[in-house]
Design a protein around this motif. Structure first.
Motif, PDB file in Angstrom:
ATOM      1  N   ASP A  36       9.655  -1.095   9.356  1.00 31.68           N
ATOM      2  CA  ASP A  36       9.130   0.200   8.970  1.00 31.68           C
ATOM      3  C   ASP A  36       9.548   1.150  10.074  1.00 31.68           C
ATOM      4  OD1 ASP A  36       7.645  -0.338   6.561  1.00 31.68           O
ATOM      5  OD2 ASP A  36       6.397  -1.631   7.788  1.00 31.68           O
TER       6      ASP A  36
ATOM      7  N   HIS B 293       8.973   4.229  -2.831  1.00 31.80           N
ATOM      8  CA  HIS B 293       8.712   2.947  -3.455  1.00 31.80           C
ATOM      9  C   HIS B 293       9.027   3.150  -4.917  1.00 31.80           C
ATOM     10  CE1 HIS B 293       6.011   3.479   0.017  1.00 31.80           C
ATOM     11  NE2 HIS B 293       6.258   2.213   0.259  1.00 31.80           N
TER      12      HIS B 293
ATOM     13  N   ASP C 270       8.597  -4.682  -2.269  1.00 30.68           N
ATOM     14  CA  ASP C 270       7.577  -4.280  -1.309  1.00 30.68           C
ATOM     15  C   ASP C 270       6.895  -5.578  -0.871  1.00 30.68           C
ATOM     16  OD1 ASP C 270       5.854  -2.947   0.345  1.00 30.68           O
ATOM     17  OD2 ASP C 270       5.296  -1.419  -1.098  1.00 30.68           O
TER      18      ASP C 270
ATOM     19  N   GLU D 238      -2.278   4.425   4.101  1.00 29.46           N
ATOM     20  CA  GLU D 238      -1.880   3.470   3.071  1.00 29.46           C
ATOM     21  C   GLU D 238      -3.042   2.560   2.676  1.00 29.46           C
ATOM     22  OE1 GLU D 238       1.432   1.105   4.391  1.00 29.46           O
ATOM     23  OE2 GLU D 238       1.113  -0.372   2.806  1.00 29.46           O
TER      24      GLU D 238
HETATM   25  C1  BGC Z   1       4.279  -0.907   2.252  1.00 23.27           C
HETATM   26  C2  BGC Z   1       5.737  -0.601   2.526  1.00 23.27           C
HETATM   27  C3  BGC Z   1       6.122  -1.217   3.850  1.00 23.27           C
HETATM   28  C4  BGC Z   1       5.825  -2.706   3.817  1.00 23.27           C
HETATM   29  C5  BGC Z   1       6.183  -3.415   5.097  1.00 23.27           C
HETATM   30  C6  BGC Z   1       3.958  -2.375   2.386  1.00 23.27           C
HETATM   31  O1  BGC Z   1       2.602  -2.598   2.319  1.00 23.27           O
HETATM   32  O2  BGC Z   1       3.939  -0.454   0.963  1.00 23.27           O
HETATM   33  O3  BGC Z   1       5.955   0.776   2.525  1.00 23.27           O
HETATM   34  O4  BGC Z   1       7.471  -0.949   4.102  1.00 23.27           O
HETATM   35  O5  BGC Z   1       4.453  -2.887   3.586  1.00 23.27           O
HETATM   36  O6  BGC Z   1       5.305  -3.057   6.108  1.00 23.27           O
END
Ligand code: BGC
Length: 727
Positions: free
Chosen positions: A70, A180, A258, A473
């Protein structure tokens, strides 16, 4: 009215050819040779994770591993091999770039390239093959906890900003991974919610930025989303992956899941997934030898290939794509070396931050605040000091440093006396749960009001943060209001001192019942390593604000289209949700339905003023294959240099289908010295006026009159010109 059909087939063929031009025939032949030498086991091993953030190579043949990280606005700290804990390295602190809402608000594609390039250099230095960003999910509702990671509500703006970002990253031999894909526009129930959206809306609103990433940005990787579309998970969705992405668009890169978004071997194998990451298995807690063998694209896939149930060409295609990505990254001998934490990167982060800040209100020229003055400034609010690179989920960063707004102000306003009071406390940024602060909120509130009373000027630095149920998130916001009793605090602070300006740190719109009581308002986003310096640049007037809102701020939640249609529209009934507003997202909704927003899309003030004059077009009538060039003059009529984002909207007053009141089709950011004027040209292809016809399953421009609007925001028309499109 006769319809003009664009022959997609032709377009698609030429796009496939251009995508393939990148990888020369010689590389494809090398890939053929490698595939011939691989055993079935080796091929399958390349299609799934070996750790949290890597997939295996083939040591026998010297084929390297793929390392990913990330995320969209900085390279994340190293994560443990087998669980989500941080690995505790001492060499992985990086430059935190502003979150993508800030980049989008700059309306500056050249800056997006610089941003992408600098970020790509950091990813390269950190030895990553794939950077898991950028995110281009469309801002549908202000409740979405991840809006701060994306580029706003308009597909055209997101498309224009994402392409240079990708090119910048990939110039370093690091793959960008656009995410995404698709329709992951809320965090609530993201793992299973089935999005019901009509084809027109899908193609006009939710896919264009991905399409631009693929066809114009030539992105090397793409991440599938968690949610379902049409009853099937997006990551392994036949329509999204096979038909549209790899079919119509000719994507020649790698689809990465994902983390945990694959759910079935047949679907994963057959519907376009190439590398499965982050599935439920965890080599440590599952106490198995190598739990990654239990991934859908691991042993189960191997067995089906071995028995012939799935043809070997299926795995060969995945391996071909993976090897192609390697030849573009870690198997490319020309790959540059990368850099990290260098001055240039910090400068770019600061520039994007300052250019992204949006001035929303400026009564009595509250801003800029003269740094020469020996005044007392009360800085109030937790966001004056809270670290915003921490928290928020997967985009959280281990920044080498983060200049807080308070520090930035103290550093720039050395002649002033700076008082500081938190006013409220939110508790730590803990993923997936709310941990309230144990501080006494009443005392903090009281102290802040007292501090406000003592000052000449109050700068209230509040908003949301990166805690669960804020801009984070894994959950959505629970209220459109500011959290932590900030509305009341603002009421009391402005009563104690009406000379108050607000700096809103958030990635989302919020309710502003206090707007009439404050003098100045800046939308400040999450600004990264140099946040405080950038803020002080704009507050002091060292930098004239030029950001424009990448999404509309509704007065109240129900004024937002998704919310207008009730719970089935947002958040859904936990199984399905219905995008009942269709294409009328953001300003398309506000304008078409005459629902005045609090602040419109594209809005942002400056410390100077601009005058638009004399719009002309190169012709008065066009064919559907023509390009229109508009020219007008723009003058800086104030006393200070500054930049204006001139925006071109197009409206189609007479159409066989409903069309939004207007849609963004072009923009240009122009820097002008005080008193300077210039001629500005914007060129726009007529075929971008098309709508997606469900009947034709294709893009259609109907001949007739179109109104070209040159605006300083979606709601502020400056010049207009009617042109005719002929058959
Ligand atoms: C997220 C992604 C992220 C991935 C790895 C997922 O939960 O939605 O955006 O790249 O985790 O950390």
């Amino acid at each position: 009215m006769k319809k003009i059909l664009f022959f997609m087939v032709l377009a698609v063929v030429s796009q496939i050819v251009s995508a393939q031009q990148q990888t020369d025939a010689a590389t494809e032949r090398k890939i053929d040779k490698i595939i011939e030498q691989l055993t079935l086991k080796e091929k399958v091993s390349m299609c799934h994770a070996q750790s949290k953030f890597s997939s295996p190579g083939v040591p026998r043949l010297g084929i390297p591993e793929i390392w990913m990280s990330d995320g969209p606005h900085g390279v994340r700290g190293e994560i443990n091999w087998d669980n989500w804990g941080y690995a505790g390295w001492t060499n992985d602190s990086i430059t935190a770039f502003p979150a993508l809402t800030a980049l989008a608000a700059s309306f500056n594609p050249e800056l997006a390239y610089e941003y992408g390039f600098a970020l790509g250099e950091e990813a390269r230095y950190r030895k990553k093959e794939i950077l898991l960003g950028p995110g281009v999910n469309i801002y549908r509702t202000p409740m979405n906890g991840r809006n701060f990671e994306y580029m706003g509500e308009d597909p055209y703006l997101a498309s224009k900003m994402v392409v240079p970002y990708i090119k910048g990253v990939q110039k370093n031999g690091v793959a960008a991974c656009v995410k995404h894909y698709a329709l992951n526009n809320q965090e609530k129930w993201r793992g299973h919610i089935n999005v019901k959206v009509d084809d027109r809306t899908l193609h006009e609103i939710y896919l264009p930025a991905f399409k631009a990433a693929v066809q114009e940005g030539d992105v090397w990787a793409l991440m599938g989303a968690y949610n379902k579309y049409d009853g099937q998970h997006a990551t392994t969705n036949k329509v999204l992956m096979n038909d549209i992405l790899k079919g119509d668009w000719g994507f020649d890169g790698v689809v990465v899941s994902d983390w945990g978004s694959a759910h079935d071997t047949d679907e994963s194998a057959l519907n376009g997934l190439d590398i499965e990451m982050g599935s439920w298995t965890n080599g440590l807690t599952a106490s198995r030898d190598f739990a990654y063998d239990e991934y859908y694209l691991a042993n189960a896939f191997y067995n089906k290939l071995k028995s012939g149930e799935i043809d070997e060409s299926v795995v060969d295609d995945k391996v071909r794509r993976i090897l192609r990505l390697m030849f573009r990254t870690n198997m490319n001998p020309e790959r540059p070396m990368g850099r990290m934490n260098n001055k240039e990167h910090h400068d770019i982060a600061r520039k994007v931050a300052a250019e992204g800040i949006v001035l929303l209100k400026n009564e009595d020229n509250f801003f800029p605040i003269d740094p020469e003055k020996g005044i007392t400034i009360a800085v109030i609010g937790e966001n004056a000091t809270k670290q915003m690179t921490i928290g928020g989920g997967s985009s959280e960063l281990k920044a080498q440093y983060e200049i807080s707004p308070l520090k930035g102000i103290q550093n720039r306003f050395t002649n002033a006396t700076i008082l500081h009071s938190m006013g409220y406390a939110s508790g730590p940024s803990t993923y997936g749960r709310v941990v309230p602060s144990t501080l006494n909120q009443d005392s903090l509130h009281q102290a802040a009001v007292e501090t406000a009373r003592k000052a000449d000027i109050v700068l209230f630095i509040g908003g949301l943060n990166k805690n669960h149920h804020q801009d984070c998130e894994g959950g959505d916001r629970l209220s459109f209001n500011l959290p932590y009793n900030q509305n009341k605090l603002l009421q009391d602070v402005t009563e104690a001192n009406p000379n108050t300006g607000v700096i809103l740190v958030s990635g989302n719109a919020v309710a502003m019942p206090w707007l009439k009581d404050i003098k100045g308002l800046m939308q400040a986003w999450y600004l990264g390593s140099d946040a405080g310096y950038a803020l002080a640049d704009v507050i002091s007037g060292d930098v004239n604000p030029s950001g424009k809102l990448p999404f509309s701020f509704p007065v109240k939640l129900d004024d937002n289209a998704a919310h207008h249609f009730g719970e089935l529209s947002y958040p859904g009934d936990s199984t399905n949700q219905y995008y009942k507003e269709g294409i009328l997202v953001g300003y398309r909704w506000h304008d078409t339905k005459n629902i005045k927003p609090l602040f419109p899309f594209g809005y942002g003030l400056s410390y100077t003023t601009f005058e638009y004059r004399d719009l002309t077009t190169d012709q008065k009538s066009y064919t559907q294959t023509d390009k229109i060039t508009l020219t007008f003059s723009l003058k800086n009529t104030g006393n200070t240099g500054g930049a204006e984002v001139a925006q071109l909207y197009v409206s189609d007053p007479k159409s066989s289908v409903m069309r939004p009141a207007k849609e963004l089709k072009g923009f240009k950011k122009v820097f002008l010295q005080a008193g300077e004027s210039t001629k500005v040209s914007i060129t726009v292809p007529v075929n971008s006026f098309a709508f997606y016809s469900e009947e034709e399953q294709n893009w259609v421009v109907e001949p007739g009159k179109f109104n070209l609007l040159v605006n300083s925001s979606s709601a502020d028309n400056q010049l207009s010109q009617i042109i005719t499109v002929n058959q």
